[in-house]
Design an enzyme around this catalytic site. Structure first.
Site, PDB file in Angstrom:
ATOM      1  N   LYS A  31       0.694  -1.350  -0.005  1.00 32.59           N
ATOM      2  CA  LYS A  31      -0.200  -0.024  -0.074  1.00 32.59           C
ATOM      3  C   LYS A  31       0.821   1.277   0.067  1.00 32.59           C
ATOM      4  CE  LYS A  31      -0.697   0.214   5.108  1.00 32.59           C
ATOM      5  NZ  LYS A  31      -0.098   1.576   5.338  1.00 32.59           N
ATOM      6  N   THR A  32       1.776   1.240   0.590  1.00 36.80           N
ATOM      7  CA  THR A  32       2.841   2.324   0.541  1.00 36.80           C
ATOM      8  C   THR A  32       3.245   2.556  -0.783  1.00 36.80           C
ATOM      9  OG1 THR A  32       3.562   1.744   2.960  1.00 36.80           O
ATOM     10  CG2 THR A  32       5.114   3.438   1.613  1.00 36.80           C
ATOM     11  N   ASP A 223      -3.562   7.529   4.438  1.00 36.50           N
ATOM     12  CA  ASP A 223      -3.142   6.355   4.880  1.00 36.50           C
ATOM     13  C   ASP A 223      -3.506   5.811   6.345  1.00 36.50           C
ATOM     14  OD1 ASP A 223      -1.863   4.018   4.717  1.00 36.50           O
ATOM     15  OD2 ASP A 223       0.200   4.717   5.113  1.00 36.50           O
ATOM     16  N   GLU A 224      -3.938   4.540   6.590  1.00 36.44           N
ATOM     17  CA  GLU A 224      -4.350   3.932   7.773  1.00 36.44           C
ATOM     18  C   GLU A 224      -5.745   4.575   8.018  1.00 36.44           C
ATOM     19  OE1 GLU A 224      -3.010   1.424   8.547  1.00 36.44           O
ATOM     20  OE2 GLU A 224      -0.608   1.499   8.336  1.00 36.44           O
ATOM     21  N   GLN A 254      -6.835  -4.322  10.411  1.00 36.19           N
ATOM     22  CA  GLN A 254      -5.566  -3.933  11.254  1.00 36.19           C
ATOM     23  C   GLN A 254      -6.110  -2.740  11.909  1.00 36.19           C
ATOM     24  OE1 GLN A 254      -1.773  -4.147   9.182  1.00 36.19           O
ATOM     25  NE2 GLN A 254      -2.787  -4.758   7.587  1.00 36.19           N
ATOM     26  N   ARG A 612       3.467  -9.456  10.828  1.00 33.57           N
ATOM     27  CA  ARG A 612       4.596  -8.810  10.839  1.00 33.57           C
ATOM     28  C   ARG A 612       5.916  -9.742  10.405  1.00 33.57           C
ATOM     29  NH1 ARG A 612       2.908  -4.933   9.930  1.00 33.57           N
ATOM     30  NH2 ARG A 612       0.972  -6.032   9.762  1.00 33.57           N
TER      31      ARG A 612
END
Length: 771
Positions: A31-32, A223-224, A254, A612
């Site tokens: 996504k980044t 973002d997020e 998340q 992670r």
């Protein structure tokens, strides 16, 4: 062409130019990269960098994204982007237009510690019971009010809130809230929550300001988005309302920050907020192995309240998730340390490839002890920040006072440090006078000749000297950069001399920390030369420090095992991840299982922890754990059972079933053995067990390991010879020097690689013979 680096799913939202769009991005799906390339593509399509607003989760992420964009479109244009966290971006906006709300452009940003100190002062001045009005609880309460846009006025218009505080025996909380807001305003200070609350106020009370920023930010990227709170949501809605070119990226699976006010419905309801929303899904995971992705999917599928997506990966199968049970938390720490040591040796891996994640900070102690004994370097994230150390706070308080002499918390911290003979009684008189007049303490200090406030001549002279020193620093601030000024202040204020006189190791360490601070300021000044419109002055540095997080800082020594809570691990990745404390009432937390929504957030937290890991994930739990000094029985977490069995390799299967009685057997009295019948054994039949082994109820106990049991059985240990290589769970690898004694008293003298020589009783020693 940089777009060729994207897969089809990633390319689609990058090429979507106008209108609202939502990108549902699974863990590790890139996504980044999508956000970065979308911004670069917009700029290549002719969109002015000044018209793009990008809101990220951390300042570190913003810096990395801006660097990647600069590589594509050039550093000159990349400098013009408004990019950063909500707090950093809107602090910048308030510097420009906060004067309309009555704030100076150089307002101070209070951190949590500053806010708590001010609230504690107010509670003391009001004569309230500090055991009832606990300043930390009051600060958290006020913070939640602000994030929910409950202003002081709204509070006193809400009978339910006032009644709830009265029921909690804190009927004067509203008064504390009012005094706190007034004192911050008078001091020219905002806390973190004000940066959002006052931005909302500015955009709502001044339509011309809203129009200016709507025109400026024609393309907005967030973002997020699943972690935005109500206050953030309203700012984004207001700014995007005119052109509606808004792109939000997030993953409802998340969303783990509800305790900070994050509202998962922001992302779940995004399609209701805008017409014709384009929805794109990034479902290919590039980070983790198939086993890790499959295990994470099997757990998160239990949540009912979620957006539809199927995360998958084309990566290798990878090893299964290793599950380990330890008798106690100390043993759990030793297992983790030994496992990291073995993985490092086997694969020649650096320390930085390992992370240990836990639900609460208190769990780190046993892990730290074990890593230290193995000489494995580690770093704890989320502990005491460098900028929270006393000596650093002292220097920063001087610097804050230079920029904003109305900052009363900074003034109180340094007015008598180093000691100048200005006591608490003097400060109390000044505080009372300032509260009564509506002016700042510093203003009163500067006018003591005309308003002595009952202070003697000597005290007035000391206060006057202090004010003169601060004013001299302010003169230098008009021409010097942040580094030159800070170095001057550290010397002329007497701080360096104070710590130098100390002479103790602690005093030397404090001096070294101040030196490191000055180095950091120098780096900051040099870095600001690359930023458009930046001056590298003191105000910019103080804002950068106030808004920095522990994860934003570069320690310079990355080859350490990372220890952190799962919340802090968000957005990070490591080849090897150990998730410890997988027990009921710990993870999921006993405080987060009252409702389905709370339990689902705990499950999302576990999903974040598991994803992670790139190559290998370990789950560990204990049979017994110390809580508040008492050893309690622990039960494996429900999340372990929720993972499909095919994804787990159990390193410690349960062989023995032990029934724990629900009642005390003493209530039945003693058995009258004279009434027992003696049953004669039938010839040729084996002796019977005390009872049949019950069907094991938990699926966890049925898991079998794939690997052969390690060497180290009683037979092998009993035959230890001089020169045999062994491994101990606490002391590590070593070589047997000699064996003596017999039977239960047999001992082995072993030299371990750490240099220790230990004599161990073999019937108790936890040894494993190495190949």
């Amino acid at each position: 062409m940089f777009l060729d680096e994207l897969n089809d799913a990633q390319k689609a939202p990058v090429l979507h130019k106008d209108g609202p769009l939502m990108v549902i991005a699974g863990a590790g799906s890139g996504k980044t990269r999508v956000l970065t390339y979308r911004i670069a593509h917009l700029m290549n399509q002719g969109v002015d960098a000044f018209n793009i607003l990008s809101l990220t989760f951390t300042n570190k992420a913003a810096r990395e994204m801006k660097k990647r964009i600069a590589d594509i479109v050039g550093s000159g244009e990349a400098k013009n982007l408004w990019m950063g966290t909500f707090h950093s971006v809107f602090a910048r906006l308030l510097r420009y237009d906060g004067d309309k709300l009555g704030y100076p452009s150089n307002f101070t940003i209070y951190d949590t510690q500053d806010s708590q100190r001010l609230i504690a002062s107010i509670i003391k001045e009001m004569g309230l019971d500090k055991d009832v009005y606990k300043y930390k609880q009051i600060q958290q309460r006020i913070s939640s009010y602000k994030n929910s846009l409950i202003t002081v006025k709204a509070y006193f218009q809400n009978p339910e809130l006032m009644e709830a505080d009265a029921m909690a025996k804190r009927p004067r909380l509203g008064e504390i809230y009012r005094h706190y807001v007034d004192r911050c305003f008078k001091a020219g200070a905002m806390d973190f929550d004000d940066l959002l609350l006052r931005t909302n106020e500015l955009l709502n009370r001044f339509p011309e300001v809203l129009h200016k920023y709507q025109e400026r930010f024609r393309y907005i990227l967030v973002d997020e988005y699943q972690d935005t709170n109500h206050s953030q949501y309203l700012i984004v809605r207001a700014l995007a309302d005119r052109f509606q070119n808004i792109c939000v990226v997030g993953d409802d699976a998340q969303s783990i920050y509800s305790f900070r006010g994050a509202n998962i419905t922001n992302i779940l309801n995004f399609q209701r907020d805008y017409d014709d929303v384009a929805v794109y899904r990034l479902e290919q995971n590039y980070r983790s192995t198939k086993n890790i992705v499959g295990a994470a999917n099997s757990v998160i599928a239990r949540n009912k309240n979620q957006l539809e997506k199927v995360v998958w990966t084309s990566n290798e199968e990878g090893p299964r998730i290793k599950l380990h049970r330890s008798p106690t938390d100390a043993e759990e720490g030793r297992f983790v340390a030994s496992s990291i040591f073995e993985e490092k040796m086997r694969h020649q891996m650096p320390n930085g490839h390992f992370a240990v994640l836990y639900r609460t900070n208190s769990q780190s102690r046993a892990i730290e002890d074990a890593l230290r004994k193995r000489d494995i370097p580690y770093r704890i994230y989320g502990g005491l920040s460098f900028y929270q150390r006393k000596e650093i706070k002292d220097v920063l308080a001087y610097l804050r006072l230079i920029v904003n002499p109305g900052d009363e918390e900074a003034l109180k911290r340094v007015v008598n440090f180093p000691t100048r003979g200005i006591g608490q009684t003097t400060m109390d008189k000044l505080t009372v006078a300032a509260n009564a007049s509506g002016r700042t303490i510093f203003e009163h200090i500067e006018n003591l000749e005309s308003e002595p406030l009952g202070l003697n001549r000597g005290t007035r002279g000391k206060l006057s000297d202090f004010a003169t020193m601060i004013r001299s620093f302010q003169v230098l601030n008009q021409s010097a950069d942040a580094f030159t000024l800070a170095e001057h202040v550290a010397k002329k204020s007497g701080l360096l001399l104070e710590f130098k006189k100390d002479g103790t190791p602690e005093g030397i360490a404090r001096m070294e920390n101040i030196e490191e601070l000055l180095n950091g300021i120098k780096d900051f000044v040099e870095g600001q030369k690359e930023v458009a419109d930046a001056k590298g002055d003191l105000s910019e540095f103080l804002e950068d420090v106030a808004l920095a997080t522990d994860m934003d800082k570069d320690t310079g020594d990355e080859d350490r095992v990372a220890l952190m809570t799962i919340h802090l691990a968000k957005g990070l990745e490591f080849p090897y991840v150990y998730i410890v404390g997988m027990e009921e009432d710990l993870f999921p937390s006993a405080m987060s299982m009252n409702t389905r929504s709370e339990l689902e957030e705990e499950r999302r937290l576990f999903y974040v922890a598991l994803t992670r890991a790139e190559k290998q994930a370990y789950l560990t739990y204990t049979q017994n754990r110390y809580r508040w000094g008492k050893l309690i029985d622990a039960e494996p977490s429900r999340f372990i059972e929720e993972i499909e069995e095919s994804y787990i390799e159990n390193l410690t299967p349960v062989d023995n079933y032990r029934y724990r009685p629900l009642i005390d057997s003493d209530i039945f009295g003693d058995v009258d053995k004279s009434r027992l019948r003696q049953k004669k054994p039938v010839a040729g039949t084996p002796p019977s067990r005390t009872g049949p082994k019950p069907e094991q109820l938990r699926r966890l106990r049925k898991l079998k390991p794939d690997i052969a049991s390690p060497k180290g059985s009683d037979t092998v240990i009993a035959d230890l010879q001089e020169g045999t290589r062994v491994d101990h769970s606490r002391f590590g690898a070593g070589t047997v020097l000699k064996v003596e004694g017999a039977g239960n008293d047999k001992k082995a003298e072993i030299r371990f690689e750490r240099g220790d020589v230990k004599k161990l009783l073999l019937r108790f020693a936890k040894l494993r013979v190495l190949d």
